[in-house]
Scaffold this motif. Structure first.
Motif, PDB file in Angstrom:
ATOM      1  N   LYS A 183      13.631  -0.112  -2.554  1.00  0.00           N
ATOM      2  CA  LYS A 183      14.203   0.968  -1.751  1.00  0.00           C
ATOM      3  C   LYS A 183      13.227   2.124  -1.659  1.00  0.00           C
ATOM      4  O   LYS A 183      12.412   2.333  -2.569  1.00  0.00           O
ATOM      5  CB  LYS A 183      15.505   1.457  -2.384  1.00  0.00           C
ATOM      6  CG  LYS A 183      16.625   0.430  -2.330  1.00  0.00           C
ATOM      7  CD  LYS A 183      17.901   1.005  -2.903  1.00  0.00           C
ATOM      8  CE  LYS A 183      19.015  -0.034  -2.869  1.00  0.00           C
ATOM      9  NZ  LYS A 183      20.203   0.428  -3.582  1.00  0.00           N
ATOM     10  N   GLY A 184      13.334   2.877  -0.595  1.00  0.00           N
ATOM     11  CA  GLY A 184      12.486   4.054  -0.410  1.00  0.00           C
ATOM     12  C   GLY A 184      12.423   4.408   1.059  1.00  0.00           C
ATOM     13  O   GLY A 184      12.704   3.558   1.910  1.00  0.00           O
ATOM     14  N   GLU A 185      12.077   5.669   1.348  1.00  0.00           N
ATOM     15  CA  GLU A 185      11.964   6.088   2.757  1.00  0.00           C
ATOM     16  C   GLU A 185      10.555   5.748   3.240  1.00  0.00           C
ATOM     17  O   GLU A 185      10.297   4.667   3.720  1.00  0.00           O
ATOM     18  CB  GLU A 185      12.240   7.591   2.874  1.00  0.00           C
ATOM     19  CG  GLU A 185      13.688   7.975   2.571  1.00  0.00           C
ATOM     20  CD  GLU A 185      14.664   7.488   3.639  1.00  0.00           C
ATOM     21  OE1 GLU A 185      14.290   7.519   4.825  1.00  0.00           O
ATOM     22  OE2 GLU A 185      15.772   7.056   3.284  1.00  0.00           O
ATOM     23  N   GLU A 186       9.611   6.699   3.061  1.00  0.00           N
ATOM     24  CA  GLU A 186       8.211   6.462   3.465  1.00  0.00           C
ATOM     25  C   GLU A 186       7.503   5.548   2.455  1.00  0.00           C
ATOM     26  O   GLU A 186       6.721   4.703   2.818  1.00  0.00           O
ATOM     27  CB  GLU A 186       7.466   7.800   3.512  1.00  0.00           C
ATOM     28  CG  GLU A 186       8.029   8.795   4.492  1.00  0.00           C
ATOM     29  CD  GLU A 186       7.544   8.512   5.894  1.00  0.00           C
ATOM     30  OE1 GLU A 186       6.349   8.668   6.127  1.00  0.00           O
ATOM     31  OE2 GLU A 186       8.373   8.117   6.738  1.00  0.00           O
ATOM     32  N   ASP A 190       0.822  -1.227   0.000  1.00  0.00           N
ATOM     33  CA  ASP A 190       0.000   0.000   0.000  1.00  0.00           C
ATOM     34  C   ASP A 190       0.852   1.272   0.000  1.00  0.00           C
ATOM     35  O   ASP A 190       0.330   2.371   0.182  1.00  0.00           O
ATOM     36  CB  ASP A 190      -0.981   0.040   1.192  1.00  0.00           C
ATOM     37  CG  ASP A 190      -1.991  -1.093   1.125  1.00  0.00           C
ATOM     38  OD1 ASP A 190      -2.344  -1.490   0.001  1.00  0.00           O
ATOM     39  OD2 ASP A 190      -2.406  -1.584   2.195  1.00  0.00           O
ATOM     40  N   LYS A 191       2.150   1.140  -0.162  1.00  0.00           N
ATOM     41  CA  LYS A 191       3.023   2.328  -0.281  1.00  0.00           C
ATOM     42  C   LYS A 191       3.841   2.204  -1.565  1.00  0.00           C
ATOM     43  O   LYS A 191       5.014   2.555  -1.604  1.00  0.00           O
ATOM     44  CB  LYS A 191       3.973   2.410   0.924  1.00  0.00           C
ATOM     45  CG  LYS A 191       3.284   2.653   2.236  1.00  0.00           C
ATOM     46  CD  LYS A 191       4.289   2.556   3.355  1.00  0.00           C
ATOM     47  CE  LYS A 191       3.600   2.503   4.699  1.00  0.00           C
ATOM     48  NZ  LYS A 191       4.456   1.925   5.719  1.00  0.00           N
ATOM     49  N   GLY A 192       3.196   1.610  -2.572  1.00  0.00           N
ATOM     50  CA  GLY A 192       3.886   1.448  -3.852  1.00  0.00           C
ATOM     51  C   GLY A 192       3.877   0.010  -4.338  1.00  0.00           C
ATOM     52  O   GLY A 192       4.049  -0.243  -5.522  1.00  0.00           O
ATOM     53  N   VAL A 193       3.659  -0.954  -3.421  1.00  0.00           N
ATOM     54  CA  VAL A 193       3.566  -2.357  -3.847  1.00  0.00           C
ATOM     55  C   VAL A 193       2.097  -2.776  -3.864  1.00  0.00           C
ATOM     56  O   VAL A 193       1.381  -2.563  -2.880  1.00  0.00           O
ATOM     57  CB  VAL A 193       4.373  -3.286  -2.906  1.00  0.00           C
ATOM     58  CG1 VAL A 193       4.056  -4.754  -3.186  1.00  0.00           C
ATOM     59  CG2 VAL A 193       5.867  -3.055  -3.087  1.00  0.00           C
TER      60      VAL A 193
END
Ligand SMILES: Cc1cc2nc3c(=O)[nH]c(=O)nc-3n(C[C@H](O)[C@H](O)[C@H](O)COP(=O)(O)OP(=O)(O)OC[C@H]3O[C@@H](n4cnc5c(N)ncnc54)[C@H](O)[C@@H]3O)c2cc1C
Length: 353
Positions: free
Chosen positions: A217-220, A136-139
């Motif tokens: 990879k990623g922060e938030e 839910d944050k890009g996946v």
């Protein structure tokens, strides 16, 4: 707390028809389904396939059968908790049950009916250590609304029809589409493979084969996807990626229901088919594909039959002092909870009398 007479776990064809049968007995139903839409296997796996063994329908598309079932139960105003999995069941002192979903929604009912089919469909996830951090944050594992991907940078992984078809579709929607597959050959339909290759040649799909996504990879939120080539072990990073969508199929699992203390045989719930499809826990029934008994057939029409029998027993459980006299719908009509009534045709009543 959602309160109802009959709580149905699973909004497949069996669960939906159970609402109708319960409605005839003036029992209110609420359904929970892990999927975002009703219809179970018919909607999720084969909505465009024709079914030939539904009585009275020489041929009906699975998706149309679900639409018709939804229309048929409308007068009984069932409640729905969709996109949530029934997780736990707690028996109360008065014999009723509280069922809680994975998202914490609580449902209270004197009768629980498990119409969970093959189980809840869980996406097959690739073995990437941190993948759950980006859910839910890009996946995403299922594409529900293609417009969400308009002008976005998308990486799809998979080698079956789903991965191929969505890569083709999103090539015209997203700003950039990469398709990553761990082999050089695809499992999907040949014409889809050819289409992907054509789109790759004209630069509309970035096709990366013999490679796997190995890190995110990623922060938030998700920011980049790391791809490792299988032979060379060379790594490539696709930066500023908005979405990573692994499409490796859905696998049905009985899931948390398997831990509810029910008698289970070969991944199905044992029921008393001589009487009412009740399980070993009084007040908990199992109907449709999810149950097993000698001679069981996993067919839609069998689920419909089991739903009708179950409702008679559930009525007696909820109203032990009342006697229900079964009436044909041609006589009783279909009277909804809002008072709306489809009148029985007088001629039919006369002909029965
Ligand atoms: C390709 C294909 C073709 C078929 N063709 C035919 C045919 O021609 N004729 C025929 O009669 N049958 C056919 N079938 C079989 C038929 O689809 C099933 O018998 C029918 O779907 C069973 O209905 P059901 O409601 O019992 O279960 P399902 O349709 O499996 O629905 C169960 C629902 O319960 C939900 N669920 C499960 N566990 C939970 C939980 N813990 N929390 C929340 N939700 C949960 C699932 O998400 C699912 O939506 C076919 C099946 C397939 C795959």
């Amino acid at each position: 707390m959602i309160k109802t007479d009959i709580l149905i776990i699973g909004a497949g064809p069996t669960g939906l028809f159970a609402v109708f049968e319960a409605g005839l007995l003036k029992l209110k139903c609420h359904l929970i389904d892990a999927l975002p839409q009703p219809g179970g296997q018919c909607s999720e796996i084969y909505p465009k396939k024709p079914i030939y063994d539904i009585p009275g329908f020489p041929e009906v598309l699975a998706g149309d059968l679900v639409t018709n079932l939804m229309e048929q139960i409308k007068p009984f105003e069932p409640g729905f908790t969709l996109g949530e999995r029934a997780q736990t069941i707690d028996k109360q002192e008065d014999g009723s049950f509280i069922v809680t979903t994975n998202k914490g929604t609580k449902h209270h009912a004197p009768v629980v009916v498990i119409a969970g089919g093959l189980g809840s469909f869980e996406p097959r996830k690739p073995p990437i250590a941190n993948i759950t951090d980006f859910e839910d944050k890009g996946v995403a594992y299922i594409i529900r609304e293609p417009e969400d991907y308009r002008d976005k940078k998308v990486v799809i992984a998979g080698g079956g029809d789903s991965a191929l078809d969505w890569a083709i579709y999103l090539a015209d929607v997203a700003s950039e589409v990469s398709l990553v597959h761990r082999r050089n050959d695809f499992r999907g339909a040949l014409d889809s493979v050819e289409k992907v290759e054509e789109l790759s040649k004209i630069g509309k799909i970035n096709l990366i084969t013999n490679a796997e996504v190995t890190d995110l990879k990623g922060e938030e939120e998700l920011d980049s996807v790391v791809i490792t080539h299988k032979d060379s072990a060379r790594e490539k990073e696709i930066k500023e990626t908005d979405y990573f969508i692994p499409l490796f199929g859905l696998s049905p699992k009985l899931g948390p229901i398997a831990d509810w203390g029910l008698e289970i045989e070969k991944n199905a719930i044992k029921v008393d088919n001589a009487y009412d499809y009740q399980t070993n826990i009084p007040g908990v029934y199992a109907i449709g594909d999810v149950n097993t008994y000698p001679g069981k057939l996993k067919l839609i029409l069998c689920g419909f039959h089991e739903a009708a029998i179950m409702c008679q027993s559930a009525y007696q459980r909820i109203f032990p002092d009342k006697k229900y006299v079964m009436k044909y719908t041609t006589v009783s009509g279909v009277s909804g909870f809002d008072g709306s009534k489809k009148e029985a045709k007088k001629e039919v009543v006369k002909s029965i009398n």
